[in-house]
Motif scaffolding. Sequence first.
Motif, PDB file in Angstrom:
ATOM      1  N   LYS A 134      16.320  24.988  18.878  1.00  0.00           N
ATOM      2  CA  LYS A 134      17.672  25.464  18.535  1.00  0.00           C
ATOM      3  C   LYS A 134      18.045  26.721  19.305  1.00  0.00           C
ATOM      4  O   LYS A 134      19.213  26.951  19.596  1.00  0.00           O
ATOM      5  N   GLN A 135      17.037  27.518  19.670  1.00  0.00           N
ATOM      6  CA  GLN A 135      17.317  28.753  20.403  1.00  0.00           C
ATOM      7  C   GLN A 135      17.999  28.469  21.746  1.00  0.00           C
ATOM      8  O   GLN A 135      18.749  29.293  22.254  1.00  0.00           O
ATOM      9  N   LEU A 136      17.686  27.307  22.339  1.00  0.00           N
ATOM     10  CA  LEU A 136      18.309  26.947  23.615  1.00  0.00           C
ATOM     11  C   LEU A 136      19.826  26.895  23.490  1.00  0.00           C
ATOM     12  O   LEU A 136      20.556  27.219  24.426  1.00  0.00           O
ATOM     13  N   PHE A 137      20.295  26.443  22.328  1.00  0.00           N
ATOM     14  CA  PHE A 137      21.729  26.199  22.164  1.00  0.00           C
ATOM     15  C   PHE A 137      22.477  27.427  21.652  1.00  0.00           C
ATOM     16  O   PHE A 137      23.678  27.545  21.843  1.00  0.00           O
ATOM     17  N   ILE A 138      21.736  28.322  20.990  1.00  0.00           N
ATOM     18  CA  ILE A 138      22.371  29.567  20.534  1.00  0.00           C
ATOM     19  C   ILE A 138      22.700  30.397  21.775  1.00  0.00           C
ATOM     20  O   ILE A 138      21.831  30.706  22.569  1.00  0.00           O
ATOM     21  N   GLY A 139      23.973  30.689  21.952  1.00  0.00           N
ATOM     22  CA  GLY A 139      24.371  31.513  23.093  1.00  0.00           C
ATOM     23  C   GLY A 139      24.519  30.775  24.404  1.00  0.00           C
ATOM     24  O   GLY A 139      24.724  31.399  25.435  1.00  0.00           O
ATOM     25  N   SER A 140      24.432  29.438  24.389  1.00  0.00           N
ATOM     26  CA  SER A 140      24.553  28.718  25.672  1.00  0.00           C
ATOM     27  C   SER A 140      25.990  28.271  25.927  1.00  0.00           C
ATOM     28  O   SER A 140      26.248  27.520  26.864  1.00  0.00           O
ATOM     29  N   GLU A 141      26.911  28.709  25.096  1.00  0.00           N
ATOM     30  CA  GLU A 141      28.357  28.544  25.330  1.00  0.00           C
ATOM     31  C   GLU A 141      28.773  27.090  25.580  1.00  0.00           C
ATOM     32  O   GLU A 141      29.627  26.818  26.416  1.00  0.00           O
ATOM     33  N   GLY A 142      28.152  26.186  24.859  1.00  0.00           N
ATOM     34  CA  GLY A 142      28.564  24.778  24.952  1.00  0.00           C
ATOM     35  C   GLY A 142      28.196  24.100  26.251  1.00  0.00           C
ATOM     36  O   GLY A 142      28.668  23.007  26.541  1.00  0.00           O
ATOM     37  N   THR A 143      27.328  24.728  27.041  1.00  0.00           N
ATOM     38  CA  THR A 143      26.972  24.126  28.326  1.00  0.00           C
ATOM     39  C   THR A 143      25.743  23.219  28.237  1.00  0.00           C
ATOM     40  O   THR A 143      25.450  22.491  29.175  1.00  0.00           O
ATOM     41  N   LEU A 144      25.026  23.280  27.121  1.00  0.00           N
ATOM     42  CA  LEU A 144      23.798  22.479  27.004  1.00  0.00           C
ATOM     43  C   LEU A 144      23.898  21.407  25.924  1.00  0.00           C
ATOM     44  O   LEU A 144      23.055  20.492  25.886  1.00  0.00           O
ATOM     45  N   GLY A 145      24.879  21.511  25.060  1.00  0.00           N
ATOM     46  CA  GLY A 145      25.023  20.555  23.971  1.00  0.00           C
ATOM     47  C   GLY A 145      26.161  21.013  23.084  1.00  0.00           C
ATOM     48  O   GLY A 145      26.609  22.156  23.187  1.00  0.00           O
ATOM     49  N   VAL A 146      26.627  20.103  22.228  1.00  0.00           N
ATOM     50  CA  VAL A 146      27.705  20.465  21.309  1.00  0.00           C
ATOM     51  C   VAL A 146      27.103  20.632  19.917  1.00  0.00           C
ATOM     52  O   VAL A 146      26.549  19.682  19.352  1.00  0.00           O
ATOM     53  N   ILE A 147      27.190  21.832  19.390  1.00  0.00           N
ATOM     54  CA  ILE A 147      26.671  22.115  18.046  1.00  0.00           C
ATOM     55  C   ILE A 147      27.599  21.447  17.030  1.00  0.00           C
ATOM     56  O   ILE A 147      28.810  21.669  17.048  1.00  0.00           O
ATOM     57  N   THR A 148      27.015  20.597  16.169  1.00  0.00           N
ATOM     58  CA  THR A 148      27.846  19.898  15.179  1.00  0.00           C
ATOM     59  C   THR A 148      27.585  20.393  13.751  1.00  0.00           C
ATOM     60  O   THR A 148      28.416  20.182  12.878  1.00  0.00           O
ATOM     61  N   ALA A 149      26.438  20.996  13.510  1.00  0.00           N
ATOM     62  CA  ALA A 149      26.162  21.545  12.175  1.00  0.00           C
ATOM     63  C   ALA A 149      25.172  22.689  12.292  1.00  0.00           C
ATOM     64  O   ALA A 149      24.372  22.755  13.233  1.00  0.00           O
ATOM     65  N   VAL A 150      25.259  23.580  11.296  1.00  0.00           N
ATOM     66  CA  VAL A 150      24.503  24.834  11.329  1.00  0.00           C
ATOM     67  C   VAL A 150      23.899  25.073   9.956  1.00  0.00           C
ATOM     68  O   VAL A 150      24.572  24.857   8.943  1.00  0.00           O
ATOM     69  N   SER A 151      22.639  25.493   9.896  1.00  0.00           N
ATOM     70  CA  SER A 151      22.166  26.051   8.630  1.00  0.00           C
ATOM     71  C   SER A 151      21.798  27.506   8.865  1.00  0.00           C
ATOM     72  O   SER A 151      21.220  27.867   9.898  1.00  0.00           O
ATOM     73  N   ILE A 152      22.193  28.340   7.935  1.00  0.00           N
ATOM     74  CA  ILE A 152      22.139  29.788   8.167  1.00  0.00           C
ATOM     75  C   ILE A 152      21.737  30.502   6.883  1.00  0.00           C
ATOM     76  O   ILE A 152      22.117  30.091   5.790  1.00  0.00           O
ATOM     77  N   LEU A 153      20.923  31.535   7.050  1.00  0.00           N
ATOM     78  CA  LEU A 153      20.428  32.311   5.917  1.00  0.00           C
ATOM     79  C   LEU A 153      21.443  33.394   5.557  1.00  0.00           C
ATOM     80  O   LEU A 153      21.771  34.234   6.394  1.00  0.00           O
ATOM     81  N   CYS A 154      21.918  33.380   4.321  1.00  0.00           N
ATOM     82  CA  CYS A 154      22.983  34.310   3.919  1.00  0.00           C
ATOM     83  C   CYS A 154      22.434  35.366   2.964  1.00  0.00           C
ATOM     84  O   CYS A 154      21.738  35.038   2.013  1.00  0.00           O
ATOM     85  N   PRO A 155      22.775  36.619   3.199  1.00  0.00           N
ATOM     86  CA  PRO A 155      22.303  37.679   2.305  1.00  0.00           C
ATOM     87  C   PRO A 155      23.098  37.691   0.999  1.00  0.00           C
ATOM     88  O   PRO A 155      24.238  37.227   0.952  1.00  0.00           O
ATOM     89  N   ARG A 156      22.488  38.255  -0.041  1.00  0.00           N
ATOM     90  CA  ARG A 156      23.200  38.500  -1.281  1.00  0.00           C
ATOM     91  C   ARG A 156      24.384  39.433  -1.027  1.00  0.00           C
ATOM     92  O   ARG A 156      24.287  40.335  -0.192  1.00  0.00           O
ATOM     93  N   LYS A 157      25.428  39.236  -1.772  1.00  0.00           N
ATOM     94  CA  LYS A 157      26.569  40.143  -1.683  1.00  0.00           C
ATOM     95  C   LYS A 157      26.146  41.518  -2.219  1.00  0.00           C
ATOM     96  O   LYS A 157      25.613  41.603  -3.338  1.00  0.00           O
TER      97      LYS A 157
END
Lengths: 535, 535
Positions: free
Chosen positions: A265-288
């Motif tokens: 996944k690191q390959l696609f983070i920051g690759s500006e859509g040049t290596l693949g199209v991100i279709t879904a994301v899972s992300i760790l969210c902090p407590r409010k």
Amino acid sequence: MAVLFPGLRATAKWLKSQPASPLAAFGGGIPSFNMKPSMLPQHAALGHIRLVHAAGDKSRPGNGTGPRRLPFATVNEQDLDYFRRLLPGRTITDPDLLQSGNEDWLKSVKGSSEVLLRPQSTEEVSQILRYCNERRLAVNPQGGNTGLVGGSVPVFDEIILSTALMNQVMSFDHVSGILTCQAGCVLENLSSYLEEKDFIMPLDLGAKGSCQIGGNVATNAGGLRLLRYGSLRGTVLGLEVVLADGKVLNCLATLRKDNTGYDLKQLFIGSEGTLGVITAVSILCPRKPRAVNVAFLGCSTFQQLLETFQCCRGMLGEILSAFEFLDSACMRLLEKHLKLVNPITESPFYIVIETAGSNAAHDEEKLHNFLETVMESSLVTDGTVATEDAKIKALWAMRERVTEALTHDGYTYKYDISLPVEKIYQLVTDMRHHLGDRAKNVVGYGHVGDGNLHLNITSPTKDPALLAAIEPYVYEWTAGCRGSISAEHGLGLKKKNYIYFSKPPEAVALMGNIKSMLDPHGILNPYKTLPDNLR
Amino acid sequence: MAVLFPGLRATAKWLKSQPASPLAAFGGGIPSFNMKPSMLPQHAALGHIRLVHAAGDKSRPGNGTGPRRLPFATVNEQDLDYFRRLLPGRTITDPDLLQSGNEDWLKSVKGSSEVLLRPQSTEEVSQILRYCNERRLAVNPQGGNTGLVGGSVPVFDEIILSTALMNQVMSFDHVSGILTCQAGCVLENLSSYLEEKDFIMPLDLGAKGSCQIGGNVATNAGGLRLLRYGSLRGTVLGLEVVLADGKVLNCLATLRKDNTGYDLKQLFIGSEGTLGVITAVSILCPRKPRAVNVAFLGCSTFQQLLETFQCCRGMLGEILSAFEFLDSACMRLLEKHLKLVNPITESPFYIVIETAGSNAAHDEEKLHNFLETVMESSLVTDGTVATEDAKIKALWAMRERVTEALTHDGYTYKYDISLPVEKIYQLVTDMRHHLGDRAKNVVGYGHVGDGNLHLNITSPTKDPALLAAIEPYVYEWTAGCRGSISAEHGLGLKKKNYIYFSKPPEAVALMGNIKSMLDPHGILNPYKTLPDNLR
């Protein structure tokens, strides 16, 4: 025009040894090199061509300096039939509707795409890419189109693949705080969704009302909370990506730790859509956080601002969530163009400090002690503190709305520079001195905590002579401090040819190999991120 | 023996479509598939071969089930001459001195390397690899050799490339907290170095006295501070890496933000030395907390432990730096084998909570409020708190020394599993039930905050029947919850063929392409990380 730094024979040799690709498109090939003294080793410039180009010119945008259209296929009626069958009612060809997808937010780059596709599912994205890859049709993946480097709009007639309708939250786990959603969810909508559940997104940007999480991840967006919650490289736990050939790469894990093989996944983070199209994301969210405070302070010198930062990190420690700055030139623009009122007495520098914590009394006591210390030691000349939502928003606006104020000040040359924190304002001062009265305004603001300066230079109109005075000066200055010429905005179309100022040629060559491996026909977001000499 | 999950026709098809590589070495080729009900889609097992093998068998370690030696060249006198000229006095061929480099810490994997090289500089590493790549000599990069999956020792006669003498701190920036050092620096030495400067390393492990930062990064080590400071993917800012062909990739940036092109360093983080040899690291270090408290608590059920965790995250918030657990079976081993004394009354579960903050009074108040809440609500049955260094260390020992206690309990089958946090102990309970009295002890401990369980099963001696009862049961159970079969230990030699339980075949195939791109002759740490069917 191009620059080569001394000690860079290897670079020049490496560049010359590159095979002349049929796809090479750098305004007539790789430019020749001139020697330039007093620069760092291991950084080379490949010329500085500004790619602000006119609409509708399909062969070569700009005044003859932009890239040439690569030999991709052109969308024909059969293609449109295919897309209309696949995406009934979601295959847009109306020129009026295409307008906003063709032009970037800054109105600095304009493409001439004739079709915009609005898939709703990963499977649809997969079918679009499989088809385009076979047909050699170029594709411009597009999220909220809020990028600042021309990465989110077509350069020529690339098909616009919009993720706007892929806007569903797929799951949220209250125990772990892990959110899984489609790529097209707007950041602010996700923030509102989480707020009800007592969580927040780990990133926040001025563009939150339009930008989409897929685009945030594709550009490795930084923003206002990075100091506290770290970069997306740590908080993004999983991605689903459609590769250029339509293959779906399901790395949509929802685990904090996973060391089974390479972290793709690191390959696609920051690759500006040049290596693949991100279709879904899972992300760790902090407590409010239960308590949030914002302080707006004034400093007489940047040195005092830095000392205030050091003191702040020690005394606010774990509750410090942002340390931002703007200079008095920014304040004047806010007052003049947006009629905002400076909440404190005039100062050469202003700081926005945010604390976020779990115990309001503790946080207020820490903040009070800190403010007492910096006022008593005269590091800070004046200040105001907000604990209520409305006043917090008003203070944050002084920092968040600088970008907007700049758009009213004329044509803006924008630079997003990473530097050792003690150097970030010296670039602004040096640039002012260097440009003299050729610029209308030279302003600096940004994320002190991250060593990230936003340097902006305005001019009544577009001014090639001014541009020639700014570039490559700004890039050479940055390379001289081993800084980054794009801290968070990415390279996109506008900055791609400056990559050698921040990355050695071996690294850029390896990036080219990765691109060739994942997208052998180069259909994904062409003309972006990688320098023209690579393809 | 191998397992295929239903719905996995694509996997089987993909596997069958792989060309029969001359390097394919999976104990006689890819095993046949049996259908197995009740499993998740998109995960396939490629058999479960345990690679604990005897010393000195150069053709095939273990009882005929391990990998075959690939057709690399064998070190000859000419090679030794070259190495001796390059590394005078640092080319080790004495069998006694080679002994410790050939065997892992658990004494479960033993290679038969006849030469160990001790470079001191990046340039020396570069020359070694360039030579080995040309000569097709396999290389086993080795840091502190503290890995638990057989990734850090040779399998056959690979040359051991030790980073032990590359142990210099290159720079430390007091303002930003950014440390740059050679890969061979021992973690504990770096911690001591930083402590004097009022900073700490963002990671801490039981193995800190031996493990090296290069190995930590190469294996993406997790450890005890991940909950607070995040993973190395966020804190590592730059790497210098020598590629298989000897090329030096200098991505040793010291910037918090840099979006100029693809983030190549991420490829090497967690790739276990199979894509390049890390020679230097720059890493963001947090300030040393002014106040540290440790609480050791007892819970009656795992459900209560989870509720305590939830309460803890809310009430301790930003000062929570670790939430670890061990079960009563672990406690019995600590008492029996290490003579440690349980500091509280006997409980089915024990928790270690650490807080780290900038204000001792605030932290103590938060901790006090939290403890009062969990005691009053009977979530916690007993507990003790430490604020002094010696007592803090004693309490931490109850958690950190479980691994050591296990080594005294007989042969240990070790599993390092990532799961949704609410499921982590169910696997231990289910495994106990599943194994009945076939196991001596089934114990669980680990990082609750990260959803990371260390499941360990002991037996008086090595017991193939017991192993057959554990595997693939443990992996199927994990895949059924979409967990990771290696949360932080990596895959190395022992776990590589289980990768399909946690990663889809498209992802594994892409990993294989990355390996081929960066190390076309496969000389770097062969037989590790990637499954045998790939090469």
